[in-house]
Design a protein around this motif. Structure first.
Motif, PDB file in Angstrom:
ATOM      1  N   ARG A 157       0.183   6.353  42.225  1.00 36.86           N
ATOM      2  CA  ARG A 157      -1.227   6.201  41.862  1.00 36.86           C
ATOM      3  C   ARG A 157      -1.440   6.428  40.379  1.00 36.86           C
ATOM      4  O   ARG A 157      -2.137   5.675  39.708  1.00 36.86           O
ATOM      5  N   GLN A 158      -0.774   7.498  39.866  1.00 38.92           N
ATOM      6  CA  GLN A 158      -0.974   7.794  38.445  1.00 38.92           C
ATOM      7  C   GLN A 158      -0.365   6.709  37.576  1.00 38.92           C
ATOM      8  O   GLN A 158      -0.963   6.279  36.583  1.00 38.92           O
ATOM      9  N   GLY A 159       0.848   6.268  37.969  1.00 38.46           N
ATOM     10  CA  GLY A 159       1.486   5.214  37.193  1.00 38.46           C
ATOM     11  C   GLY A 159       0.647   3.947  37.190  1.00 38.46           C
ATOM     12  O   GLY A 159       0.507   3.283  36.163  1.00 38.46           O
ATOM     13  N   ALA A 160       0.059   3.641  38.348  1.00 36.24           N
ATOM     14  CA  ALA A 160      -0.771   2.438  38.448  1.00 36.24           C
ATOM     15  C   ALA A 160      -1.965   2.542  37.517  1.00 36.24           C
ATOM     16  O   ALA A 160      -2.295   1.608  36.793  1.00 36.24           O
ATOM     17  N   ARG A 161      -2.607   3.721  37.529  1.00 32.29           N
ATOM     18  CA  ARG A 161      -3.790   3.873  36.686  1.00 32.29           C
ATOM     19  C   ARG A 161      -3.432   3.833  35.219  1.00 32.29           C
ATOM     20  O   ARG A 161      -4.148   3.266  34.401  1.00 32.29           O
ATOM     21  N   MET A 162      -2.274   4.445  34.895  1.00 35.62           N
ATOM     22  CA  MET A 162      -1.873   4.445  33.490  1.00 35.62           C
ATOM     23  C   MET A 162      -1.596   3.019  33.037  1.00 35.62           C
ATOM     24  O   MET A 162      -2.042   2.595  31.973  1.00 35.62           O
ATOM     25  N   ALA A 163      -0.854   2.278  33.865  1.00 32.80           N
ATOM     26  CA  ALA A 163      -0.545   0.899  33.494  1.00 32.80           C
ATOM     27  C   ALA A 163      -1.832   0.103  33.331  1.00 32.80           C
ATOM     28  O   ALA A 163      -1.993  -0.655  32.382  1.00 32.80           O
ATOM     29  N   LEU A 164      -2.759   0.324  34.242  1.00 34.83           N
ATOM     30  CA  LEU A 164      -4.011  -0.443  34.165  1.00 34.83           C
ATOM     31  C   LEU A 164      -4.781  -0.074  32.905  1.00 34.83           C
ATOM     32  O   LEU A 164      -5.310  -0.944  32.207  1.00 34.83           O
ATOM     33  N   ALA A 165      -4.824   1.217  32.615  1.00 31.50           N
ATOM     34  CA  ALA A 165      -5.592   1.643  31.451  1.00 31.50           C
ATOM     35  C   ALA A 165      -4.976   1.075  30.181  1.00 31.50           C
ATOM     36  O   ALA A 165      -5.686   0.525  29.331  1.00 31.50           O
ATOM     37  N   VAL A 166      -3.655   1.174  30.055  1.00 29.36           N
ATOM     38  CA  VAL A 166      -3.023   0.740  28.802  1.00 29.36           C
ATOM     39  C   VAL A 166      -3.069  -0.777  28.676  1.00 29.36           C
ATOM     40  O   VAL A 166      -3.526  -1.317  27.667  1.00 29.36           O
ATOM     41  N   THR A 167      -2.609  -1.474  29.723  1.00 26.80           N
ATOM     42  CA  THR A 167      -2.611  -2.937  29.598  1.00 26.80           C
ATOM     43  C   THR A 167      -4.032  -3.471  29.633  1.00 26.80           C
ATOM     44  O   THR A 167      -4.325  -4.476  29.003  1.00 26.80           O
ATOM     45  N   GLY A 168      -4.898  -2.773  30.364  1.00 25.76           N
ATOM     46  CA  GLY A 168      -6.299  -3.200  30.379  1.00 25.76           C
ATOM     47  C   GLY A 168      -6.910  -3.085  28.996  1.00 25.76           C
ATOM     48  O   GLY A 168      -7.622  -3.975  28.541  1.00 25.76           O
ATOM     49  N   MET A 169      -6.589  -1.993  28.321  1.00 29.99           N
ATOM     50  CA  MET A 169      -7.105  -1.823  26.965  1.00 29.99           C
ATOM     51  C   MET A 169      -6.612  -2.958  26.079  1.00 29.99           C
ATOM     52  O   MET A 169      -7.380  -3.569  25.336  1.00 29.99           O
ATOM     53  N   GLY A 170      -5.312  -3.236  26.181  1.00 27.15           N
ATOM     54  CA  GLY A 170      -4.780  -4.321  25.383  1.00 27.15           C
ATOM     55  C   GLY A 170      -5.459  -5.640  25.718  1.00 27.15           C
ATOM     56  O   GLY A 170      -5.786  -6.424  24.833  1.00 27.15           O
ATOM     57  N   GLY A 171      -5.688  -5.842  27.011  1.00 17.92           N
ATOM     58  CA  GLY A 171      -6.336  -7.081  27.431  1.00 17.92           C
ATOM     59  C   GLY A 171      -7.725  -7.207  26.830  1.00 17.92           C
ATOM     60  O   GLY A 171      -8.124  -8.275  26.363  1.00 17.92           O
ATOM     61  N   LEU A 172      -8.448  -6.107  26.812  1.00 20.36           N
ATOM     62  CA  LEU A 172      -9.792  -6.149  26.246  1.00 20.36           C
ATOM     63  C   LEU A 172      -9.746  -6.426  24.753  1.00 20.36           C
ATOM     64  O   LEU A 172     -10.539  -7.206  24.223  1.00 20.36           O
ATOM     65  N   ALA A 173      -8.787  -5.783  24.087  1.00 15.81           N
ATOM     66  CA  ALA A 173      -8.644  -6.061  22.654  1.00 15.81           C
ATOM     67  C   ALA A 173      -8.342  -7.534  22.452  1.00 15.81           C
ATOM     68  O   ALA A 173      -8.873  -8.183  21.551  1.00 15.81           O
ATOM     69  N   MET A 174      -7.519  -8.055  23.353  1.00 13.19           N
ATOM     70  CA  MET A 174      -7.134  -9.446  23.202  1.00 13.19           C
ATOM     71  C   MET A 174      -8.321 -10.375  23.416  1.00 13.19           C
ATOM     72  O   MET A 174      -8.399 -11.431  22.790  1.00 13.19           O
ATOM     73  N   ILE A 175      -9.228  -9.978  24.296  1.00  9.19           N
ATOM     74  CA  ILE A 175     -10.435 -10.804  24.463  1.00  9.19           C
ATOM     75  C   ILE A 175     -11.090 -10.982  23.105  1.00  9.19           C
ATOM     76  O   ILE A 175     -11.436 -12.098  22.687  1.00  9.19           O
ATOM     77  N   GLY A 176     -11.243  -9.849  22.404  1.00 10.07           N
ATOM     78  CA  GLY A 176     -11.844  -9.924  21.074  1.00 10.07           C
ATOM     79  C   GLY A 176     -11.045 -10.832  20.161  1.00 10.07           C
ATOM     80  O   GLY A 176     -11.596 -11.705  19.485  1.00 10.07           O
ATOM     81  N   GLY A 177      -9.722 -10.644  20.166  1.00 11.57           N
ATOM     82  CA  GLY A 177      -8.892 -11.436  19.272  1.00 11.57           C
ATOM     83  C   GLY A 177      -8.971 -12.922  19.576  1.00 11.57           C
ATOM     84  O   GLY A 177      -9.115 -13.749  18.673  1.00 11.57           O
ATOM     85  N   MET A 178      -8.936 -13.246  20.865  1.00  8.08           N
ATOM     86  CA  MET A 178      -8.957 -14.655  21.244  1.00  8.08           C
ATOM     87  C   MET A 178     -10.304 -15.291  20.896  1.00  8.08           C
ATOM     88  O   MET A 178     -10.364 -16.436  20.447  1.00  8.08           O
ATOM     89  N   LEU A 179     -11.372 -14.519  21.105  1.00  8.11           N
ATOM     90  CA  LEU A 179     -12.679 -15.074  20.767  1.00  8.11           C
ATOM     91  C   LEU A 179     -12.768 -15.323  19.261  1.00  8.11           C
ATOM     92  O   LEU A 179     -13.294 -16.346  18.821  1.00  8.11           O
ATOM     93  N   LEU A 180     -12.240 -14.404  18.483  1.00  7.78           N
ATOM     94  CA  LEU A 180     -12.247 -14.606  17.028  1.00  7.78           C
ATOM     95  C   LEU A 180     -11.475 -15.868  16.670  1.00  7.78           C
ATOM     96  O   LEU A 180     -11.931 -16.684  15.873  1.00  7.78           O
TER      97      LEU A 180
END
Lengths: 960, 557
Positions: A157-180
C-alpha cells in the motif's frame, strides 16, 4: 489492424479476465494472452510498412476545440516500444499465470495488467501530446493498482501510494510542460511539434517547458533525485516488477525523451540537466544495488542505474548517443526482464529473496542458473552478450562527452557506473547460485515448470543471439534511431559489432569488469562499511514529508473549520464590509440631491424608541424573555413606521407577522433556558463588537446614501401604479402586485412558508424519536407553574372573540384587492384567532377540536394557488394570468370577481396551515414535556363540579 | 404559446403539494409520485434544452405582464443546460434515496425534495433578480429541511450553522437587491443590463457596492473563500442523497455569477472597472488550494468529499474569473463534470458508511465491507474523476481550464495552484482510499490469524449473511459514473455546445431584446366588454392608490 484497435484491444480485453476467471485460472490466463497476442499480431502487420520508413497514422477528433484528438502514429520508435510492451507483456502473462497463488485474484490482476498495457501502448503510439498525457497518467494509476495488488501488505500500500505521488507529481508537471509546448507551436499534435525545433528552442517558454516535461520523464523513469520510489514499487508481485518496473513503464520517461529528442535536445539546458541526472543516477543506483540484500531490491536499483545510463546517452544530444540509447533500451529490456523473472522464480521456489539466505542454487535449479547467469553477464557487460555491445557504445559516447568543461568527468563516472554494474551482476550470480548447497532454505527449491522458466529462457536466447550476431539487430536499431533523430540529426555511420579494435571504450570496459570482480571479492568488508555509513533513507523522508503535510493540512483545516459559528460570521462580515467599502471608495458619488422631509416630533419619538429598543436589546440579549419583548417593540415601531410612510398593507402584514412570531417564539422559549450563557471573554467580545459595529455602520451608510439621493433612473413602479387597476382589476396596487403582477414571487413565498412549517413538523418528529424524548419526559420546569394556566375568563372571552376574529379575517381577505388587506394578512389574522384558542384553552383541548390536518391545509393552499395559475393555460394565457370581471346579482351592488382571488385563497390557506402546523409541532413537544396537560378547557370550571357532568375521556396520550 | 418553460417549476411544486395533501402517510405512494414527477421533469428539461439548442431564447411572461414590470422566465442555452443537469441528477439521487431507504428515515422527504427541485429550476430559469431571490429562498429553505432530514445531534449542529450562515447570505442578497433597485429602478435582469450600461462614470459608487454584494451572495452559494465556512459541516453531515443533490446547489452560485456578470455587470463597463479582476481570481485559487488541503487533512471520508467540493468550486471559479469565452465554456464543462463526480462520491461514502459496521466514515481500518471490490472500484473511478486524473472528464475539464488560463497574465499562478492542488488531492484520495478499502484486508488477515484455530466451524454458520444490501444504491452510483464516462467520451460535442452557450452569453443583445420586446397582455379599460363604456376607470385609480402604494419595494414583504 487499425492503430485504434491496437490501442483499444488491451482496454477492451481488460473486461475479459474478470469474467473468464469464472471459468478457471487457465482460461483466464489464456484469454488474457490471446488479447495481447492479437494486439501484437496487429502491430506486426504494420512492420513491413514501418520498415520501409512509412509512418502509419490514424486520426479521430475528440475535443477539437482544445486540440485534444485521438491521433495515433506508428514509426520505428513506436514500433520498437510497442513490440517490447506487447511482446514482453505476452511472456509476463504466461509467467504470471503460474506465478500467482490460488489465493490471489487472478482476474483482478490481469485486468489491471491489461489496463496498464493499453495505456503503455497508447503512450508510444500517440500523436497528440494531450492524449499522451492521458495515457501517461493512466500508467501511473494502473501501476498504483498493481503495486497495491496485495492489499493486506503495508509495504504494498505504501509503495503504491509513493509511486502514485511521485509519478503523479511528474505527470502533473508534464501537463504544464506539454501545454506550454502546445502554446508555443499552436498545435498539440506531436508530428507538428516535432517539426518546430527552431521555434520551440527560440521561445522564452522553452526552459520552463523543458523543465516541466523532464520532471515528468525523470519521475517516471526514476531518475535522481526521484529514483527512490522504484525500489518500493517492488512490493508488487514479481511479474509486475518485471513488466512495469523494469521493462516498460519506467521506460516511458526514456521513450518521451527519445520522442522529444529532435525538438528538445541539443541545447545547453538539455545537455546539462539530462546528462548530469543520468550520470548521477547511473552511479548512485549501481552503488546502492551492490549492497542490497533483497534480490528484487538489487535488481530495482540496477534498473535505476541502467535507466540513468540511457538518460545520459540521450542527454548528450549526439546521434551516436541516441543510437546507443536505443540499442541499450532493447538490450536492457531483454536481460532485465529475464533477471526479474528469475528472481521471481527463486522467491516462488525458495520462499525467500533474501540473498544471505540463498546460495548454492546452481545445483538445485540448474535451468534457472543457466539463464540467470547469462542475463547477469549481459548486465555486467561481458562480451558475446548484448549488454556488452550497448555498454561499449555508452563508454565510447562518454569518452567524447565534456561535462561542465571537465573532459574527464563523464568518462570516469561512466566507467565507475559500469564497474559497479559489473560488481552487482557478479554478486547476483555468486551469492545466489554459487557456493555450497545449504539446508536451511525456507523451502527446498527446485526448478519450476516450463510455464515459469520458458519466458525468461526465451529472453535469454535473445540476449545471446543479439550478443553474438549484432548485425541481426542492426536494421532495427538503425530504423528506430532514425525515427528518434527525425530531421534533427544524421544517422551515424559504422556498424554494431563486437570488435572495434582497442578503443578507449574497450579499456574502460576492461577496467570495469576487473573492478567489479575486485568488489565482489571484497564484498563482505565493503558491505559492513556501507552499513556503517549514515545515509538518508528516502522512504523515511518521503513518509515524513507526506505525514507532515497531511498533519499540517489536518491542523490547518481543523483550525479554520473548528465549527465556531461566531468566527464564520465574523469573517463573513469583515469580507462583506471590506469588499463593499472597496467598491464604494473606488467608485464615484454624487452629492445628496433629494429634498428631505422635515422631522416632526412624533416620528422622532418613534425613531428614538426604535433605536433605544435596539440598543437595549444588545445589552439584555442574554435574558431571552426581555429580548423577545424588545423585539416586539422594534417590530411594532417598524409597523407604525410603515403606516406613517403610507404603506398600510405592509403595516398590517408586519404587525400580524409580529404577533404570530412572538407567540411562536414564546412557546419555543418554554423549552429553552431563560438566559443565554456567556461563551466568550472580553477581548473576543470587544473584537466581535467592533466587527458588528462596522457591519451596522456599513448598512446604515449604504441606506443613507440611497435615501439622500434621487434615483439615478426612473423606477418602474410608475407602471404598476398606473396599470394595477386597468390590467389587474384592483385598486390596491400592493395587493395587485402581490397576487397578479408579481404573483409568481408570492407563489414562491407561500411555498417557503409552507416548507418552513413542514420542516418544523419533520424536525419535531425526528426530535421526539431521538434522545430528546427522554430528556423531555424527565424535564422538570425550572420555575413554578401557574396554578390557573387556563383561566375561565380568558377561555370565555376568546371563545366569544373567535367568530369575530374569523369575520375580520374574512373581511380583510375580501377587501384585499381594493383596500389594504389580502390573503396573506387574512391568513395571519385567522391563524391568530386559532392560536388564541390554543393559548387560552390549552393544546390538548384545542388540538382535539381541529378537524382538518394542517399538512393538508398547506398542501391545498399551494395546490389552489398553483391550480389558479394553471387555469390560465386553458385560456391560452401564461401561468398566473389573471382575469376579472364585474357582475351584478340584482339585490346587491355590483361586485368584481377576479381569478386573483382564488390565488389569494391559496395564499390564505398556506399561511393558516403553516402557522397552525408550527403551533401543533410545539404543542407536541409540550405534551411530552412535563407540562400540565389539560383535559378541560378551563382549569377551574364550576360546571365540572356538578355530579351529572359526564367524565371526560381522560388524558391524552403522552400526558403525565 | 408554450407553457413548457414554467413546467419545471410548476410541476414539482404541484407534485409536492399533492404529496403533502394525499400521500403524506404513504411512503410507497410518495415514492411513485415523486419519481414520476422527477422523470417527467427530466424529460421536460431535455425538451427545453433541445428547444434552446439552436440558439432560441424563449421568454415566458408570468401573468402575461410585459417585462420589465412582471416576472419573466428565460430559457436560453445556459439555463436549460443547468435545469437538465439538475433534473438528471435528481432522478439518480432519488433512485438512491429510495433504494437506500433514506427517504423513510424522516418525514416529508419527497415533498421537500420536489420543492427543492422547484427552487433550483426556478433559480436557473428566472430572468428577474428579485424572483431569483425568491427561488433562492425556496431552494434554501427546502435544503434546510433536507439537510436536517432524519435528525441526529451531529446533523443538528451542522444544520444550525448551515441555516444561520445562509440567512446571513439571504440578508446580504436583500441588501444587494435593494441597492440595485434604488440605483437603477428595476430588477429585471435584461432591463438592468440596459440601464447599467447607460450609467456613466459619475455616481457609480452605489451600483458598484450592489454589484459586489450580489457577487458575494453568489460567492456564499458557490463556497468561495472566505465565504465557504458553511459547506464542510453541512455537506459532510447531510443525508447522502441530499449531499449528492447539493452538488448542484453550489453550481447555482456559479451560475449566478456567470449570468449576472455576463449580462448585467460585464467587466468592460465603467461601473465595474477594477471590481472583480483584482480579487476574484486570488479568491478562487485560495479556495482551490484550501479545498484540496482539506482533502489531505480530513479525518473522515464524508468531510474529505466535502472539501473536494470546495476545491472543485475553486477550480470552477478560477476558470470563470479568467472571464473569456474560453474560460467560461471550460467552467461550464467543469461544472457538469464536478456535479456528477461529487454526487457519485457522496453516495459512495454513504454506501461505505452504511456497510462498515463500526467506524462510520472515519478514516480508520475496519474489516472489509460487503461488495468491497466493486465499491472500491467505483470509488477509484469517482476519485479519479474528482482529482482530475485521466481518463475521465475531470482531466479534460482541467485541461480546458489550464488552456483557458494560458492567456491570462497570472498564468504561472493559475497553473501552479491547479496542478499543485491536484497533486495534494491525489495524495489525499490515495491515502483515504487505501485506508478504507485496502487496509481492511490487513484487518481481515489479522482477524483470520487470531480467530482461525477455533472459528473453523463457526465460519460456516457465519456464512449465512443477514440480508443482502440493496442493489439500487449501487445502480444509482453506476448511473452517475456512466454519465461521467459519457461526458468524457462526448467531450467534443459537449464543449462545442457549451462554446455556443458562452457565445450566447457574451453577445447579450438578443437576450435583452427577447425579454424586453416580448409583448405582454393588452391593458384595456377594465370595464371594457361587460360594462358601460362611459364610466371612467382612471378616476378611482388616482383616488384609491394615492395613499396606498407608495412603497417602492417591488412586491417584497
Amino acid at each position: 489492424m487499425s492503430l485504434f484497435l491496437i490501442v483499444a484491444l488491451p482496454f477492451l480485453g481488460a473486461l475479459l479476465p474478470g469474467l473468464m476467471i469464472q471459468a478457471g485460472r487457465r482460461i483466464c490466463g489464456m484469454a488474457t494472452l490471446a488479447v495481447t497476442l492479437t494486439a501484437l499480431v496487429g502491430l506486426l502487420s504494420h512492420l513491413p510498412a514501418v520498415a520501409r520508413g512509412e509512418v502509419v497514422q490514424a486520426r479521430l477528433p475528440w475535443l477539437p476545440d482544445l486540440g485534444l484528438n485521438a491521433n495515433f502514429f506508428l514509426d520505428g520508435l513506436g514500433m520498437m516500444f510497442a513490440c517490447l510492451i506487447l511482446g514482453i507483456g505476452a511472456l509476463i502473462i504466461i509467467y504470471a499465470r503460474y506465478y500467482l497463488e490460488r489465493s490471489d485474484n487472478m482476474g483482478e490482476f490481469f485486468t489491471y495488467l491489461l489496463l496498464f498495457q493499453g495505456a503503455m501502448v497508447g503512450i508510444v503510439l500517440c500523436d497528440n501530446i494531450l492524449m499522451l498525457l492521458i495515457f501517461w497518467e493512466l500508467t501511473s494509476l494502473a501501476s498504483f493498482l498493481l503495486i497495491g495488488y496485495w492489499k493486506h501488505l503495508p509495504e504494498g500500500r505504501q509503495g503504491a501510494r509513493m509511486a502514485l505521488a511521485v509519478t503523479g507529481m511528474g505527470g502533473l508537471a508534464m501537463i504544464g510542460g506539454m501545454l506550454l509546448l502546445g502554446q508555443i507551436v499552436g498545435s498539440y499534435d506531436l508530428t507538428a511539434i516535432l517539426e518546430n525545433r527552431e521555434a520551440i528552442q527560440a521561445s522564452p517558454m522553452y526552459l520552463p517547458a523543458l523543465i516541466l516535461i523532464l520532471l515528468g520523464c525523470f519521475t517516471k523513469s526514476a531518475q535522481f533525485p526521484f529514483h527512490f520510489w522504484l525500489p518500493h514499487a517492488m512490493a508488487a508481485p514479481t511479474p509486475v516488477s518485471a513488466y512495469l518496473h523494469s521493462a516498460t513503464m519506467v521506460k516511458a520517461g526514456i521513450f518521451l525523451m527519445a520522442r522529444m529528442w529532435p525538438v528538445l535536445s541539443g541545447t545547453e539546458a538539455w545537455f546539462a540537466i539530462v546528462t548530469t541526472a543520468g550520470l548521477i543516477t547511473m552511479v548512485l543506483g549501481a552503488l546502492i544495488a551492490i549492497f542490497k540484500n533483497d534480490l528484487k531490491a538489487l535488481l530495482a536499483f540496477s534498473t535505476v542505474s541502467h535507466l540513468g545510463l540511457i538518460t545520459m546517452l540521450l542527454g548528450t544530444g549526439t546521434p551516436y548517443g541516441a543510437m546507443a540509447a536505443v540499442f541499450h533500451i532493447i538490450n536492457h529490456a531483454t536481460f532485465k526482464a529475464a533477471l526479474f523473472m528469475s528472481a521471481g522464480i527463486i522467491d516462488h521456489e525458495a520462499h525467500t529473496r533474501h540473498i544471505p539466505a540463498l546460495g548454492g542454487l546452481r545445483k538445485l535449479m540448474p535451468i534457472t542458473f543457466v539463464f540467470a547467469t547469462i542475463a547477469s553477464l549481459s548486465m555486467a557487460g561481458i562480451p558475446f552478450f548484448n549488454g556488452f555491445l550497448s555498454k561499449e557504445m555508452m563508454l565510447e559516447e562518454a569518452a567524447h562527452t565534456t561535462l561542465f568543461d571537465t573532459p574527464w568527468l563523464a568518462p570516469v563516472l561512466a566507467t565507475i557506473g559500469a564497474l559497479l554494474s559489473a560488481a552487482y551482476s557478479f554478486r547476483y550470480i555468486s551469492h545466489v547460485f554459487l557456493g555450497p548447497v545449504r539446508d536451511d532454505y525456507p523451502h527446498k527449491p527446485h526448478d519450476p515448470g516450463f510455464g515459469m522458466w520458458g519466458p525468461p529462457a526465451f529472453l535469454t536466447v535473445l540476449v545471446v543471439v543479439i550478443g553474438v550476431a549484432p548485425f541481426l539487430a542492426e536494421p532495427a536499431v538503425r530504423l528506430v534511431t532514425s525515427a528518434v533523430l527525425g530531421n534533427a540529426g544524421e544517422l551515424p555511420g559504422g556498424h554494431l559489432a563486437i570488435w572495434h579494435g582497442v578503443t578507449p571504450a574497450l579499456k574502460m570496459s576492461g577496467i570495469a569488469v576487473l573492478g567489479g570482480l575486485l568488489i565482489l571479492l571484497a564484498w563482505h568488508p565493503l558491505s559492513r562499511a556501507w552499513e556503517a555509513t549514515p545515509r538518508p533513507e528516502a522512504k523515511t523522508i518521503f513518509d515524513g514529508v507526506i505525514r507532515g503535510s497531511a498533519g499540517a493540512a489536518g491542523w490547518l483545516t481543523q483550525r479554520l473549520h473548528d465549527g465556531s459559528l461566531t468566527r464564520y460570521a465574523l469573517i463573513f462580515m469583515v469580507a462583506v464590509v471590506a469588499l463593499g467599502a472597496h467598491a464604494w471608495f473606488t467608485g464615484t458619488a454624487t452629492a445628496p440631491n433629494r429634498e428631505l422631509i422635515p422631522l416632526e416630533p412624533l416620528p422622532a419619538a418613534g425613531w428614538l424608541l426604535l433605536v433605544t429598543a435596539a440598543v437595549f436589546l444588545v445589552f439584555i440579549h442574554r435574558n431571552r424573555l426581555l429580548a423577545l419583548v424588545m423585539m416586539g417593540v422594534i417590530g411594532l415601531m417598524v409597523s407604525i413606521a410603515f403606516n406613517y410612510l403610507s404603506a398600510p398593507d405592509l403595516a398590517l402584514t408586519q404587525i400580524s407577522v409580529e404577533v404570530v412570531t412572538i407567540i411562536l417564539m414564546l412557546l419555543a422559549l418554554n423549552f429553552l433556558p431563560n438566559t443565554t450563557p456567556v461563551e466568550s471573554g472580553w477581548p473576543r467580545r470587544i473584537r466581535d463588537g467592533i466587527v458588528a459595529l462596522a457591519g451596522g455602520i456599513a448598512a446604515a451608510g449604504l441606506t443613507y446614501t440611497i435615501l439622500v439621493q434621487n434615483p439615478v433612473m426612473e423606477p418602474i413602479s410608475g407602471y404598476h401604479l398606473e396599470n394595477a387597476y386597468k390590467g389587474g382589476g384592483g385598486h390596491n396596487v400592493v395587493n395587485v402586485i402581490l397576487v397578479d403582477i408579481r404573483g409568481f414571487d408570492t407563489f414562491g413565498e407561500i411555498i417557503v412558508l409552507g416548507i418552513a412549517a413542514l420542516i418544523i413538523y419533520a424536525l419535531t418528529e425526528a426530535l421526539l424519536r431521538g434522545p430528546v424524548r427522554a430528556r423531555l419526559i424527565k424535564r422538570r420546569p425550572d420555575q413554578p407553574r401557574s396554578g390557573d394556566a387556563h383561566p375561565l375568563m380568558m377561555v370565555v372571552v376568546t371563545r366569544v372573540m373567535l367568530p369575530v376574529m374569523l369575520m375580520v379575517g374574512l373581511y380583510i381577505f375580501l377587501r384585499g384587492h381594493n383596500e389594504p388587506g389580502g390573503g396573506f394578512i387574512a391568513g395571519l389574522v385567522v391563524a391568530i384567532a386559532v392560536v388564541v384558542q390554543y393559548m387560552a384553552s390549552g393544546f390538548a383541548w384545542a388540538d382535539e377540536r381541529i378537524r382538518y390536518p394542517y399538512h393538508g391545509i398547506i398542501g391545498s393552499g399551494v395546490f389552489v394557488a398553483g391550480l389558479t395559475g394553471i387555469g390560465a393555460w386553458f385560456a391560452g394565457a401564461p401561468f398566473l394570468t389573471s382575469a376579472f370581471g364585474y357582475f351584478r346579482i340584482p339585490p346587491m351592488e355590483e361586485f368584481e370577481l377576479a381569478t386573483a382571488m382564488a390565488f389569494d385563497l391559496g395564499v390564505f390557506l398556506a399561511v393558516v396551515g403553516a402557522v397552525m402546523l408550527s403551533l401543533h409541532s410545539f404543542s407536541r413537544i409540550a405534551r411530552l414535556a412535563d407540562m400540565p396537560v389539560n383535559e378541560h378547557a378551563m382549569d377551574i370550571d364550576p360546571s365540572r363540579e356538578m355530579p351529572q357532568s359526564h367524565p371526560s375521556e381522560g388524558r391524552t396520550e403522552g400526558g403525565t | 404559446m408554450t407553457h413548457w418553460i414554467v413546467a419545471p417549476i410548476v410541476l414539482p411544486a404541484m407534485m409536492a403539494a399533492i404529496i403533502v395533501l394525499i400521500a403524506r402517510e404513504h411512503l410507497a405512494l410518495q415514492r411513485v409520485l415523486s419519481m414520476a414527477a422527477t422523470v417527467a421533469l427530466a424529460l421536460i428539461a431535455a425538451g427545453l434544452a433541445w428547444h434552446a439548442a439552436d440558439g432560441t431564447i424563449a421568454v415566458y411572461l408570468l401573468g402575461d405582464w410585459q417585462a420589465p414590470f412582471g416576472i419573466v422566465l428565460v430559457a436560453d442555452r445556459l439555463s436549460t443546460t443547468f435545469v437538465l443537469l439538475t433534473a438528471v441528477l435528481a432522478v439518480i439521487v432519488l433512485l438512491y434515496a429510495i433504494g437506500s431507504g433514506w427517504d423513510g428515515r424522516g418525514r416529508h422527504f419527497h415533498a421537500l425534495f420536489q420543492f427543492q427541485l422547484m427552487g433550483i429550476a426556478g433559480a436557473f430559469l428566472t430572468g428577474d433578480a428579485f424572483n431569483l431571490f425568491v427561488f433562492f429562498e425556496v431552494l434554501l429553505i427546502a435544503s434546510y429541511g433536507l439537510m436536517l432530514h432524519s435528525g441526529g445531534t451531529e446533523r443538528y449542529r451542522a444544520g444550525v450553522q448551515y441555516v444561520v450562515y445562509n440567512l446571513l447570505g439571504s440578508t446580504l442578497f436583500l441588501f444587494a437587491l435593494g441597492t440595485i433597485y434604488a440605483e437603477t429602478g428595476t430588477l429585471n435582469m435584461a432591463h438592468l443590463a440596459q440601464r447599467v450600461a447607460e450609467i456613466g462614470s459619475e455616481a457609480t459608487g452605489g451600483l458598484r457596492v450592489a454589484a459586489v454584494l450580489l457577487l458575494l451572495v453568489f460567492a456564499v452559494k458557490a463556497a468561495i473563500l472566505p465565504l465557504h465556512f458553511w459547506l464542510p459541516g453541512a455537506y459532510a453531515h447531510a443525508p447522502a442523497p441530499v449531499a449528492a443533490l447539493f452538488a448542484v446547489m453550489t453550481k447555482i452560485g456559479a451560475y449566478g455569477i456567470i449570468r449576472v456578470y455576463t449580462l448585467v455587470f460585464p467587466p468592460d463597463l465603467a461601473v465595474t472597472q477594477g471590481l472583480f479582476d483584482t480579487w476574484l481570481l486570488p479568491g478562487a485559487l485560495l479556495t482551490l488550494a484550501l479545498g484540496m488541503i482539506g482533502v489531505l487533512g480530513s479525518r473522515g471520508l464524508d468531510r474529505l468529499v466535502a472539501f473536494a467540493v470546495i476545491g472543485s468550486m475553486g477550480m470552477l471559479m478560477a476558470s470563470i474569473s479568467v472571464f473569456t469565452e474560453k474560460g467560461i465554456s471550460a467552467a461550464l464543462y467543469y461544472a457538469i463534470h464536478s456535479t456528477l463526480a461529487t454526487a457519485a462520491l457522496f453516495l459512495l461514502v454513504d454506501v461505505v458508511r452504511d456497510r462498515r459496521k463500526g467506524p462510520s466514515a472515519r478514516l480508520t481500518a475496519a474489516p472489509p465491507i460487503e461488495g468491497g471490490a466493486l465499491i472500491a472500484g467505483m470509488f477509484f473511478a469517482a476519485a479519479i474523476a474528482m482529482t482530475g486524473l485521466p481518463p475521465l472528464s475531470g482531466f479534460l475539464g482541467k485541461l480546458l481550464i489550464l488552456d483557458a488560463a494560458a492567456q491570462t497574465p497570472a498564468l504561472a499562478w493559475v497553473w501552479a495552484v491547479i496542478l499543485g492542488s491536484s497533486l495534494v488531492a491525489v495524495v489525499g484520495f490515495a491515502r483515504a482510499g487505501s485506508t478504507v478499502f485496502w487496509k481492511s484486508h490487513e484487518v481481515a488477515a489479522d482477524q483470520a490469524r487470531v480467530t482461525d484455530p477455533e472459528e473453523e466451524q463457526g465460519a460456516h454458520e457465519a456464512a449465512d449473511p443477514p440480508a443482502r444490501p440493496p442493489v439500487l444504491p449501487l445502480v444509482a452510483i453506476g448511473a452517475l459514473l456512466a454519465l461521467l464516462v459519457a461526458v468524457t467520451v462526448l467531450a467534443g460535442p459537449i464543449t462545442r455546445y457549451l462554446g455556443a452557450t458562452t457565445a450566447q452569453l457574451f453577445a447579450p443583445q438578443p437576450y435583452i431584446s427577447a425579454v424586453l420586446e416580448k409583448a405582454g397582455k393588452e391593458i384595456a379599460d377594465p370595464h371594457g366588454a361587460g360594462h358601460a363604456e362611459g364610466e371612467a376607470a382612471e378616476a378611482p385609480v388616482e383616488d384609491h392608490t394615492g395613499g396606498v402604494a407608495q412603497d417602492n419595494e417591488g412586491g417584497s414583504h
